[in-house]
Motif scaffolding. Sequence first.
Motif, PDB file in Angstrom:
ATOM      1  N   SER A   4      47.232  27.018  37.297  1.00  0.00           N
ATOM      2  CA  SER A   4      47.992  25.805  37.530  1.00  0.00           C
ATOM      3  C   SER A   4      48.789  25.341  36.319  1.00  0.00           C
ATOM      4  N   SER A   5      48.475  25.827  35.124  1.00  0.00           N
ATOM      5  CA  SER A   5      49.193  25.385  33.939  1.00  0.00           C
ATOM      6  C   SER A   5      50.642  25.812  34.003  1.00  0.00           C
ATOM      7  N   LEU A   6      51.535  24.930  33.529  1.00  0.00           N
ATOM      8  CA  LEU A   6      52.950  25.265  33.512  1.00  0.00           C
ATOM      9  C   LEU A   6      53.292  26.202  32.366  1.00  0.00           C
ATOM     10  N   THR A   7      52.410  26.335  31.385  1.00  0.00           N
ATOM     11  CA  THR A   7      52.630  27.264  30.290  1.00  0.00           C
ATOM     12  C   THR A   7      51.839  28.533  30.564  1.00  0.00           C
ATOM     13  N   PRO A   8      52.513  29.651  30.846  1.00  0.00           N
ATOM     14  CA  PRO A   8      51.781  30.871  31.194  1.00  0.00           C
ATOM     15  C   PRO A   8      50.850  31.316  30.073  1.00  0.00           C
ATOM     16  N   SER A   9      49.628  31.611  30.434  1.00  0.00           N
ATOM     17  CA  SER A   9      48.649  32.142  29.494  1.00  0.00           C
ATOM     18  C   SER A   9      48.065  33.398  30.122  1.00  0.00           C
ATOM     19  N   VAL A  10      48.350  34.538  29.533  1.00  0.00           N
ATOM     20  CA  VAL A  10      47.901  35.811  30.099  1.00  0.00           C
ATOM     21  C   VAL A  10      46.937  36.464  29.120  1.00  0.00           C
ATOM     22  N   ARG A  11      45.668  36.409  29.457  1.00  0.00           N
ATOM     23  CA  ARG A  11      44.644  37.035  28.623  1.00  0.00           C
ATOM     24  C   ARG A  11      44.002  38.236  29.302  1.00  0.00           C
ATOM     25  N   ARG A  12      44.096  38.278  30.640  1.00  0.00           N
ATOM     26  CA  ARG A  12      43.448  39.366  31.380  1.00  0.00           C
ATOM     27  C   ARG A  12      44.371  39.802  32.515  1.00  0.00           C
ATOM     28  N   VAL A  13      44.714  41.082  32.514  1.00  0.00           N
ATOM     29  CA  VAL A  13      45.605  41.674  33.517  1.00  0.00           C
ATOM     30  C   VAL A  13      44.800  42.657  34.357  1.00  0.00           C
ATOM     31  N   LEU A  14      44.805  42.471  35.673  1.00  0.00           N
ATOM     32  CA  LEU A  14      44.113  43.390  36.572  1.00  0.00           C
ATOM     33  C   LEU A  14      45.143  44.190  37.357  1.00  0.00           C
ATOM     34  N   THR A  15      45.074  45.514  37.252  1.00  0.00           N
ATOM     35  CA  THR A  15      45.989  46.397  37.965  1.00  0.00           C
ATOM     36  C   THR A  15      45.236  47.139  39.056  1.00  0.00           C
ATOM     37  N   ARG A 108      37.800  41.147  43.071  1.00  0.00           N
ATOM     38  CA  ARG A 108      37.704  41.667  41.709  1.00  0.00           C
ATOM     39  C   ARG A 108      38.514  40.806  40.744  1.00  0.00           C
ATOM     40  N   ALA A 109      39.659  40.295  41.184  1.00  0.00           N
ATOM     41  CA  ALA A 109      40.452  39.401  40.330  1.00  0.00           C
ATOM     42  C   ALA A 109      39.655  38.158  39.963  1.00  0.00           C
ATOM     43  N   ASN A 110      38.913  37.621  40.923  1.00  0.00           N
ATOM     44  CA  ASN A 110      38.065  36.463  40.631  1.00  0.00           C
ATOM     45  C   ASN A 110      36.955  36.826  39.652  1.00  0.00           C
ATOM     46  N   MET A 111      36.308  37.954  39.865  1.00  0.00           N
ATOM     47  CA  MET A 111      35.208  38.369  38.995  1.00  0.00           C
ATOM     48  C   MET A 111      35.696  38.694  37.581  1.00  0.00           C
ATOM     49  N   PHE A 112      36.888  39.254  37.492  1.00  0.00           N
ATOM     50  CA  PHE A 112      37.473  39.658  36.211  1.00  0.00           C
ATOM     51  C   PHE A 112      38.136  38.483  35.497  1.00  0.00           C
ATOM     52  N   ALA A 113      38.277  37.348  36.202  1.00  0.00           N
ATOM     53  CA  ALA A 113      39.001  36.175  35.689  1.00  0.00           C
ATOM     54  C   ALA A 113      40.427  36.553  35.317  1.00  0.00           C
ATOM     55  N   ALA A 114      41.087  37.270  36.232  1.00  0.00           N
ATOM     56  CA  ALA A 114      42.440  37.759  35.969  1.00  0.00           C
ATOM     57  C   ALA A 114      43.434  36.606  35.916  1.00  0.00           C
ATOM     58  N   ASP A 115      44.354  36.688  34.975  1.00  0.00           N
ATOM     59  CA  ASP A 115      45.462  35.741  34.903  1.00  0.00           C
ATOM     60  C   ASP A 115      46.669  36.244  35.676  1.00  0.00           C
ATOM     61  N   ILE A 116      46.703  37.538  35.960  1.00  0.00           N
ATOM     62  CA  ILE A 116      47.774  38.126  36.753  1.00  0.00           C
ATOM     63  C   ILE A 116      47.248  39.418  37.371  1.00  0.00           C
ATOM     64  N   ILE A 117      47.659  39.681  38.613  1.00  0.00           N
ATOM     65  CA  ILE A 117      47.313  40.913  39.314  1.00  0.00           C
ATOM     66  C   ILE A 117      48.576  41.755  39.430  1.00  0.00           C
ATOM     67  N   ILE A 179      58.212  35.875  29.587  1.00  0.00           N
ATOM     68  CA  ILE A 179      58.440  37.321  29.587  1.00  0.00           C
ATOM     69  C   ILE A 179      59.674  37.671  28.765  1.00  0.00           C
ATOM     70  N   SER A 180      60.733  36.876  28.916  1.00  0.00           N
ATOM     71  CA  SER A 180      61.952  37.123  28.140  1.00  0.00           C
ATOM     72  C   SER A 180      61.688  37.008  26.646  1.00  0.00           C
ATOM     73  N   GLN A 181      60.935  36.001  26.254  1.00  0.00           N
ATOM     74  CA  GLN A 181      60.656  35.774  24.837  1.00  0.00           C
ATOM     75  C   GLN A 181      59.864  36.921  24.228  1.00  0.00           C
ATOM     76  N   ARG A 182      58.922  37.471  24.989  1.00  0.00           N
ATOM     77  CA  ARG A 182      58.045  38.511  24.451  1.00  0.00           C
ATOM     78  C   ARG A 182      58.597  39.919  24.619  1.00  0.00           C
ATOM     79  N   ALA A 183      59.328  40.144  25.706  1.00  0.00           N
ATOM     80  CA  ALA A 183      59.752  41.510  26.022  1.00  0.00           C
ATOM     81  C   ALA A 183      61.260  41.713  25.934  1.00  0.00           C
ATOM     82  N   VAL A 300      55.466  36.969  41.696  1.00  0.00           N
ATOM     83  CA  VAL A 300      55.278  35.777  42.525  1.00  0.00           C
ATOM     84  C   VAL A 300      54.274  34.882  41.810  1.00  0.00           C
ATOM     85  N   VAL A 301      54.725  33.697  41.397  1.00  0.00           N
ATOM     86  CA  VAL A 301      53.877  32.814  40.595  1.00  0.00           C
ATOM     87  C   VAL A 301      53.336  31.684  41.454  1.00  0.00           C
ATOM     88  N   ARG A 302      52.215  31.136  41.000  1.00  0.00           N
ATOM     89  CA  ARG A 302      51.605  29.990  41.680  1.00  0.00           C
ATOM     90  C   ARG A 302      50.860  29.161  40.654  1.00  0.00           C
TER      91      ARG A 302
END
Length: 302
Positions: A4-15, A108-117, A179-183, A300-302
Amino acid sequence: MKTSSLTPSVRRVLTAVDDDPASDEALVAGDWLARTFGAHLGVVHVLPGFPGRGNTPQRANGEGPDRGVITAQIEDLTAHVSQRTGRTSSAFEVFIDRGPIEDEIVERANMFAADIIVVGTHGRHGVDRVVAGSVAELVVRRAPCPVFVARPSPRDGRIIAACDLAQSTPLVLRWAGAISQRAGGTILATHTVEMAMSDVALVATTIFGGAVPPQPDAESAQALRTAATGALRAELTGASVIAETEVLTGPATTMVSARARDLGASLIVCGTHGRKGLSRLALGSVAETLVRHAPCSVLVVR
């Protein structure tokens, strides 16, 4: 998990990957996102559920009668991830789960506490049938966090922020900006103004005997575009994001996809909800259509 935060925080990525070679695109994208944000990478492969067990998800944890199969799957997946990403086995986690694919990815995303899938555009339903896009769409609908739908896309292309000028717009812009700032990659913030009355609305109006609203004249149409441009720039200022702006006219999905194709875009960022009315990007239906048909990756963000 940041949902829900307006500032994206990505610490865990689940693929999520499967046996289809096309899922390697998701693996590459997940690795790229994890490196871009300095996040921890997890990779999940969902096996079909046990015959006769219906839709009951089961953790395939290497215990019980299928222990040897699961152990081999874990070893194979670990080797494949290392080969495709150049990571050592200590630099990521792998999971082998069993059950309905979209259910298990979300669980698995819930268990992994994913910030993005991260998912690909092909998913397997059942044991031997591949249905294009279906798993991706279902995960987008049910995921507890943003979903990156990976397609072959240039990494240095434009980032299109598809803005509905409603509740999701600040989040869309901040994700595009992060994403633009980092990549790298410049941002084009777009809003689509749908001028014409839809065929469904026209038929409904005719059936129920109401007057058909007149189509906007050129002056009114220009006024709508001008107002939308001003609103878009105000949203950019509020989000502290630098981007070009463009107001498109026509069906939202068609116009956003066409613009992405024309620009050789690397990514479209959109939200999951939209605003009804004359000037709208009806995200929900539009987001799902972009997941199916966009010429590049979609976040797709939420």
